[in-house]
Design an enzyme around this catalytic site. Structure first.
Site, PDB file in Angstrom:
ATOM      1  N   THR A   1      46.065  -2.506  -5.091  1.00 28.20           N
ATOM      2  CA  THR A   1      46.870  -3.588  -4.498  1.00 28.20           C
ATOM      3  C   THR A   1      46.970  -3.410  -2.976  1.00 28.20           C
ATOM      4  O   THR A   1      46.997  -4.396  -2.234  1.00 28.20           O
ATOM      5  CB  THR A   1      48.298  -3.654  -5.096  1.00 28.20           C
ATOM      6  OG1 THR A   1      48.877  -2.358  -5.016  1.00 28.20           O
ATOM      7  CG2 THR A   1      48.291  -4.125  -6.534  1.00 28.20           C
TER       8      THR A   1
ATOM      9  N   ASP B   1      36.818  -2.590  -9.964  1.00 23.45           N
ATOM     10  CA  ASP B   1      36.432  -3.052  -8.627  1.00 23.45           C
ATOM     11  C   ASP B   1      35.474  -2.144  -7.869  1.00 23.45           C
ATOM     12  O   ASP B   1      35.009  -2.498  -6.781  1.00 23.45           O
ATOM     13  CB  ASP B   1      37.693  -3.307  -7.781  1.00 23.45           C
ATOM     14  CG  ASP B   1      38.618  -2.076  -7.704  1.00 23.45           C
ATOM     15  OD1 ASP B   1      38.120  -0.936  -7.763  1.00 23.45           O
ATOM     16  OD2 ASP B   1      39.847  -2.265  -7.581  1.00 23.45           O
TER      17      ASP B   1
ATOM     18  N   HIS C   1      37.188   0.645 -18.153  1.00 21.27           N
ATOM     19  CA  HIS C   1      37.032  -0.790 -18.438  1.00 21.27           C
ATOM     20  C   HIS C   1      35.794  -1.399 -17.787  1.00 21.27           C
ATOM     21  O   HIS C   1      35.699  -2.611 -17.634  1.00 21.27           O
ATOM     22  CB  HIS C   1      38.309  -1.546 -18.016  1.00 21.27           C
ATOM     23  CG  HIS C   1      39.511  -1.154 -18.832  1.00 21.27           C
ATOM     24  ND1 HIS C   1      40.804  -1.340 -18.416  1.00 21.27           N
ATOM     25  CD2 HIS C   1      39.595  -0.574 -20.067  1.00 21.27           C
ATOM     26  CE1 HIS C   1      41.635  -0.889 -19.355  1.00 21.27           C
ATOM     27  NE2 HIS C   1      40.932  -0.411 -20.360  1.00 21.27           N
TER      28      HIS C   1
ATOM     29  N   CYS D   1      17.763 -10.594 -22.433  1.00 22.44           N
ATOM     30  CA  CYS D   1      16.657  -9.711 -22.024  1.00 22.44           C
ATOM     31  C   CYS D   1      17.141  -8.461 -21.290  1.00 22.44           C
ATOM     32  O   CYS D   1      16.337  -7.628 -20.895  1.00 22.44           O
ATOM     33  CB  CYS D   1      15.655 -10.480 -21.161  1.00 22.44           C
ATOM     34  SG  CYS D   1      16.279 -10.793 -19.489  1.00 22.44           S
TER      35      CYS D   1
END
Ligand code: NAD
Length: 238
Positions: free
Chosen positions: A27, A105, A120, A131
């Site tokens: 943040t 991120d 994650h 493909c």
């Protein structure tokens, strides 16, 4: 600001620090978290974010998924902050064995960390479901409508959606790192997303530091709780 003598000493004495973090780590780089007052969950959409970023919704309504994903979940052009940078320094001097993150991120790697376990996944990796060709985050960001591969297949970001399970190798490595560490610092996570939050139970020691602006369900299990901003604490740690 609370007295930081204890965590400062603990960091100095430690040789195998593990940091376990969440959206609150980024943040202060300008990327909103999910659950704070100004976070993503308090913004208005046609569906709750958990629904849109679920596996079944992705398959059923990929166009809406990509609209939300491009606008709200693809944090490109942000820079690491003091917390990312200090963790990378600890790794460099041999004090830190792993950063376990729920973030997608890529900012820990951008700060110079190598030992990053991404529970994650990452928005920086994207694969065609047909493909398996790989695509950059910029490609996904600049695409229109449903993001498609040259072959016509849909490109899926390598992030763990709701209803999907975590990568078992990443999970095992995280458990191992936590079980072996001499200082566990948990920060910037509401500790409400499972199975990630459950990892804390593998820490056998007595130096569990929790740094989070808001209270978490694990506050009473930590050896030290700091309801502070991570940046303010990390700029004072050695
Ligand atoms: P969360 O949004 O549920 O909780 C974030 C917590 O961090 C809150 O309790 C808040 O009080 C605290 N916080 C925010 N800024 C802080 C700061 N500067 N210092 C200290 N505390 C601060 O986040 P979560 O627990 O990580 O779970 C949300 C899920 O959302 C994760 O699975 C993650 O994958 C995903 N997510 C990732 C990003 C990202 O990659 N940057 C951003 C939003 C959400």
């Amino acid at each position: 600001m609370e007295n930081l003598e204890k965590p400062k000493t603990w960091v100095q004495e430690s040789k195998r620090i593990v940091f376990f973090g969440g959206a609150g780590v980024s943040t202060e780089s300008g990327i909103p978290d999910f659950r704070s007052v100004d976070g993503l969950y308090n913004q208005k959409f046609d569906y709750p974010p958990e629904t849109i970023i679920s596996h079944s919704f992705f398959l059923k309504n990929p166009e809406y998924f990509f609209r939300f994903y491009r606008e709200k979940m693809l944090p490109l052009g942000f820079s690491p902050n003091i917390t990312h940078k200090k963790l990378a320094q600890w790794e460099e001097v041999g004090k830190l064995t792993a950063v376990i993150t729920q973030n997608i991120d890529g900012l820990h790697q951008k700060a110079g960390s190598h030992r990053v376990l991404e529970l994650h996944g990452s928005v920086l990796r994207n694969y065609c479901m047909k493909c398996h060709k790989s695509y950059s985050a910029e490609y996904v960001k600049n695409s229109q409508g449903i993001c498609r591969c040259d072959c016509g297949g849909i490109i899926k970001p390598d992030v763990v959606l709701y209803e999907e399970s975590l990568d078992s190798q990443v999970l095992e490595k995280s458990i191992y790192a936590i079980a072996q560490c001499d200082l566990l610092i948990v920060g910037g996570t509401s500790l409400t997303v499972y199975p990630a939050a459950g990892l804390l139970r593998y820490y056998p020691g007595h130096r569990l530091v929790l740094i989070n602006r808001d209270e978490t369900p694990y506050d009473n299990q930590a050896d030290l709780v700091l309801h502070e901003s991570l940046g303010k604490v990390f700029e004072q740690l050695p």
